[in-house]
Scaffold this active site. Structure first.
Site, PDB file in Angstrom:
ATOM      1  N   SER A 198       5.881  -2.612  12.155  1.00 14.48           N
ATOM      2  CA  SER A 198       5.844  -3.546  11.021  1.00 14.48           C
ATOM      3  C   SER A 198       7.017  -3.307  10.076  1.00 14.48           C
ATOM      4  CB  SER A 198       4.552  -3.352  10.226  1.00 14.48           C
ATOM      5  OG  SER A 198       3.454  -3.404  11.084  1.00 14.48           O
ATOM      6  N   GLN A 233      10.235  -5.267   8.515  1.00 16.40           N
ATOM      7  CA  GLN A 233      10.462  -5.416   7.071  1.00 16.40           C
ATOM      8  C   GLN A 233      11.898  -5.055   6.713  1.00 16.40           C
ATOM      9  OE1 GLN A 233       9.261  -6.580   4.420  1.00 16.40           O
ATOM     10  NE2 GLN A 233       7.031  -6.678   4.566  1.00 16.40           N
ATOM     11  N   SER A 249       1.484  -0.246  -5.437  1.00 14.63           N
ATOM     12  CA  SER A 249       0.608  -0.525  -4.315  1.00 14.63           C
ATOM     13  C   SER A 249       0.099  -1.962  -4.455  1.00 14.63           C
ATOM     14  CB  SER A 249      -0.562   0.450  -4.310  1.00 14.63           C
ATOM     15  OG  SER A 249      -1.148   0.472  -3.022  1.00 14.63           O
ATOM     16  N   CYS A 298      -5.697  -2.207  13.280  1.00 16.12           N
ATOM     17  CA  CYS A 298      -7.100  -2.328  12.866  1.00 16.12           C
ATOM     18  C   CYS A 298      -8.027  -1.729  13.918  1.00 16.12           C
ATOM     19  CB  CYS A 298      -7.452  -3.789  12.568  1.00 16.12           C
ATOM     20  SG  CYS A 298      -6.686  -4.377  11.035  1.00 16.12           S
ATOM     21  N   ASP A 348       0.256  -4.426  14.552  1.00 21.09           N
ATOM     22  CA  ASP A 348      -0.365  -3.878  13.336  1.00 21.09           C
ATOM     23  C   ASP A 348      -1.756  -4.478  13.134  1.00 21.09           C
ATOM     24  OD1 ASP A 348      -1.108  -4.246  10.528  1.00 21.09           O
ATOM     25  OD2 ASP A 348       0.902  -3.661   9.910  1.00 21.09           O
ATOM     26  N   ASN A 349      -1.823  -5.815  13.097  1.00 14.92           N
ATOM     27  CA  ASN A 349      -3.101  -6.471  12.800  1.00 14.92           C
ATOM     28  C   ASN A 349      -4.140  -6.125  13.866  1.00 14.92           C
ATOM     29  OD1 ASN A 349      -0.989  -7.620  11.362  1.00 14.92           O
ATOM     30  ND2 ASN A 349      -1.969  -9.622  11.186  1.00 14.92           N
ATOM     31  N   HIS A 363      -7.398  -9.177   3.591  1.00 14.50           N
ATOM     32  CA  HIS A 363      -6.545  -8.704   2.497  1.00 14.50           C
ATOM     33  C   HIS A 363      -7.216  -8.696   1.121  1.00 14.50           C
ATOM     34  CE1 HIS A 363      -2.741  -7.454   0.817  1.00 14.50           C
ATOM     35  NE2 HIS A 363      -3.017  -8.238  -0.207  1.00 14.50           N
ATOM     36  N   ASN A 368       5.000 -11.042   8.904  1.00 11.16           N
ATOM     37  CA  ASN A 368       3.725 -10.971   9.624  1.00 11.16           C
ATOM     38  C   ASN A 368       3.824 -11.597  11.006  1.00 11.16           C
ATOM     39  OD1 ASN A 368       0.695 -10.495   9.603  1.00 11.16           O
ATOM     40  ND2 ASN A 368       0.779 -12.689  10.023  1.00 11.16           N
ATOM     41  N   ASP A 407       3.253  -7.557   0.023  1.00 10.74           N
ATOM     42  CA  ASP A 407       2.146  -7.482   0.989  1.00 10.74           C
ATOM     43  C   ASP A 407       0.949  -8.166   0.346  1.00 10.74           C
ATOM     44  OD1 ASP A 407       0.035  -6.876   2.663  1.00 10.74           O
ATOM     45  OD2 ASP A 407       0.514  -4.747   2.833  1.00 10.74           O
ATOM     46  N   HIS A 433      -3.445   2.148   8.709  1.00 18.08           N
ATOM     47  CA  HIS A 433      -3.000   2.277  10.098  1.00 18.08           C
ATOM     48  C   HIS A 433      -2.141   3.524  10.289  1.00 18.08           C
ATOM     49  CE1 HIS A 433      -4.513  -1.655  10.218  1.00 18.08           C
ATOM     50  NE2 HIS A 433      -3.417  -2.362  10.373  1.00 18.08           N
ATOM     51  N   GLU A 469       4.606  -9.211   4.200  1.00 21.08           N
ATOM     52  CA  GLU A 469       3.995  -8.391   5.242  1.00 21.08           C
ATOM     53  C   GLU A 469       2.791  -9.019   5.946  1.00 21.08           C
ATOM     54  OE1 GLU A 469       4.887  -5.371   6.253  1.00 21.08           O
ATOM     55  OE2 GLU A 469       3.104  -4.449   7.095  1.00 21.08           O
ATOM     56  N   HIS A 524       0.812  -1.227   0.000  1.00 16.71           N
ATOM     57  CA  HIS A 524       0.000   0.000   0.000  1.00 16.71           C
ATOM     58  C   HIS A 524       0.847   1.279   0.000  1.00 16.71           C
ATOM     59  CE1 HIS A 524      -3.162  -2.828   1.012  1.00 16.71           C
ATOM     60  NE2 HIS A 524      -2.498  -3.202   2.075  1.00 16.71           N
ATOM     61  N   LYS A 550       4.799  -7.464  14.742  1.00 16.32           N
ATOM     62  CA  LYS A 550       3.963  -7.147  13.584  1.00 16.32           C
ATOM     63  C   LYS A 550       2.529  -7.568  13.871  1.00 16.32           C
ATOM     64  CE  LYS A 550       2.024  -6.960   9.454  1.00 16.32           C
ATOM     65  NZ  LYS A 550       0.647  -7.398   9.235  1.00 16.32           N
ATOM     66  N   SER A 602      -5.684   1.729  -2.308  1.00 18.81           N
ATOM     67  CA  SER A 602      -4.998   2.087  -1.061  1.00 18.81           C
ATOM     68  C   SER A 602      -3.946   3.172  -1.195  1.00 18.81           C
ATOM     69  CB  SER A 602      -4.366   0.827  -0.451  1.00 18.81           C
ATOM     70  OG  SER A 602      -3.378   0.310  -1.312  1.00 18.81           O
TER      71      SER A 602
HETATM   72  P1  NAI Z   1      -5.890 -14.729  11.644  1.00 16.83           P
HETATM   73  O1  NAI Z   1      -5.587 -16.008  11.022  1.00 16.83           O
HETATM   74  O2  NAI Z   1      -5.244 -14.336  12.944  1.00 16.83           O
HETATM   75  O3  NAI Z   1      -7.481 -14.547  11.848  1.00 16.83           O
HETATM   76  C1  NAI Z   1      -8.445 -14.924  10.945  1.00 16.83           C
HETATM   77  C2  NAI Z   1      -9.547 -15.628  11.737  1.00 16.83           C
HETATM   78  O4  NAI Z   1     -10.673 -15.886  10.886  1.00 16.83           O
HETATM   79  C3  NAI Z   1      -9.101 -16.976  12.303  1.00 16.83           C
HETATM   80  O5  NAI Z   1      -9.264 -16.998  13.714  1.00 16.83           O
HETATM   81  C4  NAI Z   1      -9.997 -17.987  11.604  1.00 16.83           C
HETATM   82  O6  NAI Z   1     -10.337 -19.083  12.431  1.00 16.83           O
HETATM   83  C5  NAI Z   1     -11.216 -17.139  11.262  1.00 16.83           C
HETATM   84  N1  NAI Z   1     -12.011 -17.671  10.151  1.00 16.83           N
HETATM   85  C6  NAI Z   1     -11.614 -18.331   9.036  1.00 16.83           C
HETATM   86  N2  NAI Z   1     -12.667 -18.689   8.284  1.00 16.83           N
HETATM   87  C7  NAI Z   1     -13.768 -18.244   8.928  1.00 16.83           C
HETATM   88  C8  NAI Z   1     -15.158 -18.309   8.649  1.00 16.83           C
HETATM   89  N3  NAI Z   1     -15.631 -18.936   7.565  1.00 16.83           N
HETATM   90  N4  NAI Z   1     -16.018 -17.732   9.526  1.00 16.83           N
HETATM   91  C9  NAI Z   1     -15.560 -17.120  10.654  1.00 16.83           C
HETATM   92  N5  NAI Z   1     -14.242 -17.043  10.973  1.00 16.83           N
HETATM   93  C10 NAI Z   1     -13.364 -17.590  10.117  1.00 16.83           C
HETATM   94  O7  NAI Z   1      -5.536 -13.616  10.545  1.00 16.83           O
HETATM   95  P2  NAI Z   1      -5.359 -12.036  10.785  1.00 16.83           P
HETATM   96  O8  NAI Z   1      -3.922 -11.747  11.050  1.00 16.83           O
HETATM   97  O9  NAI Z   1      -6.385 -11.587  11.736  1.00 16.83           O
HETATM   98  O10 NAI Z   1      -5.646 -11.482   9.321  1.00 16.83           O
HETATM   99  C11 NAI Z   1      -6.928 -11.567   8.728  1.00 16.83           C
HETATM  100  C12 NAI Z   1      -6.904 -10.924   7.344  1.00 16.83           C
HETATM  101  O11 NAI Z   1      -6.633  -9.529   7.470  1.00 16.83           O
HETATM  102  C13 NAI Z   1      -5.821 -11.468   6.423  1.00 16.83           C
HETATM  103  O12 NAI Z   1      -6.306 -11.463   5.101  1.00 16.83           O
HETATM  104  C14 NAI Z   1      -4.698 -10.431   6.560  1.00 16.83           C
HETATM  105  O13 NAI Z   1      -3.830 -10.476   5.480  1.00 16.83           O
HETATM  106  C15 NAI Z   1      -5.499  -9.165   6.665  1.00 16.83           C
HETATM  107  N6  NAI Z   1      -4.887  -8.007   7.299  1.00 16.83           N
HETATM  108  C16 NAI Z   1      -5.420  -6.790   6.950  1.00 16.83           C
HETATM  109  C17 NAI Z   1      -4.948  -5.632   7.524  1.00 16.83           C
HETATM  110  C18 NAI Z   1      -5.516  -4.321   7.128  1.00 16.83           C
HETATM  111  O14 NAI Z   1      -4.956  -3.287   7.467  1.00 16.83           O
HETATM  112  N7  NAI Z   1      -6.623  -4.264   6.434  1.00 16.83           N
HETATM  113  C19 NAI Z   1      -3.856  -5.650   8.524  1.00 16.83           C
HETATM  114  C20 NAI Z   1      -3.414  -6.990   8.866  1.00 16.83           C
HETATM  115  C21 NAI Z   1      -3.921  -8.116   8.267  1.00 16.83           C
END
Ligand code: NAI
Length: 477
Positions: free
Chosen positions: A406, A410, A76, A239, A234-235, A345, A225, A138, A398, A200, A53, A230, A81
């Protein structure tokens, strides 16, 4: 100096530079790496293709990498983003809009999918004899382009079309076809120069472990990650901040008193649920993992299946990194003017393609990245950022301080892979704990943290070194 780049408007560079200057103050980790490594230039000779991003915080990352000696090209990793002023400032660098002297950036807010993949190709296509020798990714799109491009190339195929392909996959395959037509050995050449990738996010890391498991990973990877500093910051805390920012900038509905569903209670879900609850929302969590479901229940959240609450909730946030979480059928059942947004993501958590196919549905743009979808009966829902990660699409992602954690990981990971390439196999690694602790340590003084020091006797009693690491590998924080 002249170089290629593509951004919205270099006239925005001054505005971007002011924001970058303030961000630097909030990014002590990155600034101290500049001090620590500026003279040694550990990234001299590194040609980094960055797909992440293009925000103000990323500008500070890019300028840290160049301060450590790297050459960089940047795109990006999402069509919405980019902060155009940050992109402009990075291109202009120490020059002027008429005579830019910074870094080639290929990114603007609101790219088409075709433009997105063209930009990703641009960061892997360097002028002169040599291409990129490092990837900073990322979500894994740059890594995927190299891997799939090379796989199709060595199989002697152009990517075959498939009626089941989504628009996204179709556009990606078309880009690979175009590149292979122009240069049939492009992706072999690109992949052979790359020493490694630092990734990332959760979703990109997931892709890397799959490649490693099948023996298809072409170069070593560092999973940034899963540094504690991180994903647990960050997550979660990132968020926790930007989920509210995204909602407010998009729709500005009062969150207090509303019912908010958070799908997924991992690191991102934990931050989102806490922020919504702090605003006074009644939070309902959906989970598949019994441990995370129990955690959510222990925090006092109702845990339910989406089907049980879809008709009564006001706000839906997907955080799973999984697909088809909210289907068109779910959306048909929602309350009038329910807000639906994804912070995971990729854009397949909410079935946008299915929504568009609902008979009689119409779509009205309220403002960029905010759309009202009206069903035949007159009920409507508000979808943010077309189902793409809305904290970056509707807001600016963020804040700097958390991204400093984070991006310090990196930068350390880039130095590690670039300078010690032969220490790493074609596997996925996390940074050692002492470096994770270093990242945290670099952020303490700025927020007035007074750290207690172990005495020698205490250290011996709990079996650690006075200087750390303080926890065993399996500790979960
Ligand atoms: P995580 O693996 O810690 O959490 C995801 C959760 O979703 C898990 O606990 C899993 O059991 C649950 N899950 C999976 N399938 C499901 C379903 N069908 N119904 C309900 N729950 C379900 O992953 P994390 O780190 O929380 O990341 C989640 C997403 O967010 C990823 O795609 C990551 O890349 C993205 N992300 C986005 C950010 C942003 O700024 N927008 C920042 C950091 C991560």
């Amino acid at each position: 100096m002249s170089f290629d780049y593509k951004v919205a408007d270099l006239g925005l560079a001054e505005a971007g530079r002011h924001q970058i200057r303030l961000a630097e103050h909030e990014m002590p980790g990155l600034m101290s790496l500049r001090e620590e490594f500026g003279a040694a230039q550990p990234l001299k000779g590194a040609r980094i293709a960055g797909s992440l991003h293009m925000t103000v915080q990323t500008a500070v990352l890019i300028e840290t990498l160049t301060a450590l000696g790297a050459e960089v090209r940047w795109a990006s990793c999402n069509i919405y983003s980019t902060q155009d002023e940050a992109a402009a400032a990075v291109v202009v660098g120490k020059g002027t809009p008429e005579d830019p002297q910074g870094v080639p950036v290929f990114a603007w807010k609101g790219e088409t999918l075709e433009e997105y993949w063209d930009c990703t190709e641009q960061i892997l296509t360097w002028p002169g004899e040599h291409g990129a020798n490092m990837i900073l990714d990322d979500g894994g799109d740059a890594t995927m382009l190299v891997h799939n491009g090379r796989a199709w190339e060595t199989a002697g195929q152009v990517p075959p079309t498939d009626d089941a392909d989504s628009e996204e996959v179709g556009v990606f395959k078309e880009l690979v076809r175009k590149t292979l037509k122009a240069d049939p050995t492009k992706w072999t050449k690109v992949s052979e120069e790359i020493k490694g990738v630092t990734e990332e996010t959760t979703t990109g890391v997931h892709r890397l472990y799959e490649l490693a498991a099948t023996g298809d990973l072409l170069f070593p990877a560092i999973n940034v990650n899963d540094s504690v500093t991180k994903s647990k910051f960050d997550n979660k805390y990132g968020c926790r901040h930007s989920v509210i920012d995204g909602l407010n900038r998009a729709v500005d509905v009062l969150i207090a008193g509303k019912t908010a569903v958070v799908a997924g209670y991992g690191d991102v879900g934990k931050g989102c649920a806490q922020a919504l609850a702090a605003q006074g929302a009644r939070v309902i969590v959906t989970e598949v993992d019994p441990i995370c479901a129990l955690q959510a229940a222990m925090e006092g959240y109702q845990v339910a299946r989406l089907e049980s609450v879809v008709e009564s909730a006001d706000i839906f946030i997907t955080t799973t990194g999984n697909f088809n979480i909210i289907t068109a059928d779910h959306m048909k059942q929602m309350k009038n003017k329910a807000v639906v947004a994804n912070i995971g993501h990729f854009d397949n958590e909410i079935d946008m393609a299915g929504l568009a196919k609902v008979p009689g549905i119409t779509k009205t743009q309220i403002k960029p990245q905010v759309h009202e979808w009206v069903f035949e009966g007159g009920n409507s829902i508000i979808v943010l950022s077309e189902g793409r990660l809305f904290n970056l699409g509707n807001a600016t992602g963020h804040p700097s301080f958390v991204m400093s954690n984070s991006f310090t990981n990196q930068t350390i990971a880039q130095i590690e892979l670039f300078t010690k390439t032969s220490d790493y196999d074609k596997q996925v690694y996390v940074l050692p704990k002492h470096l994770d602790e270093k990242v945290a340590r670099l952020h303490l003084a700025a927020i007035g943290v007074e750290l207690t020091e172990l005495t020698k006797e205490q250290a011996a009693y709990i079996g650690v070194d006075v200087a750390g690491p303080y926890k065993p590998e399996h500790y979960r924080y």
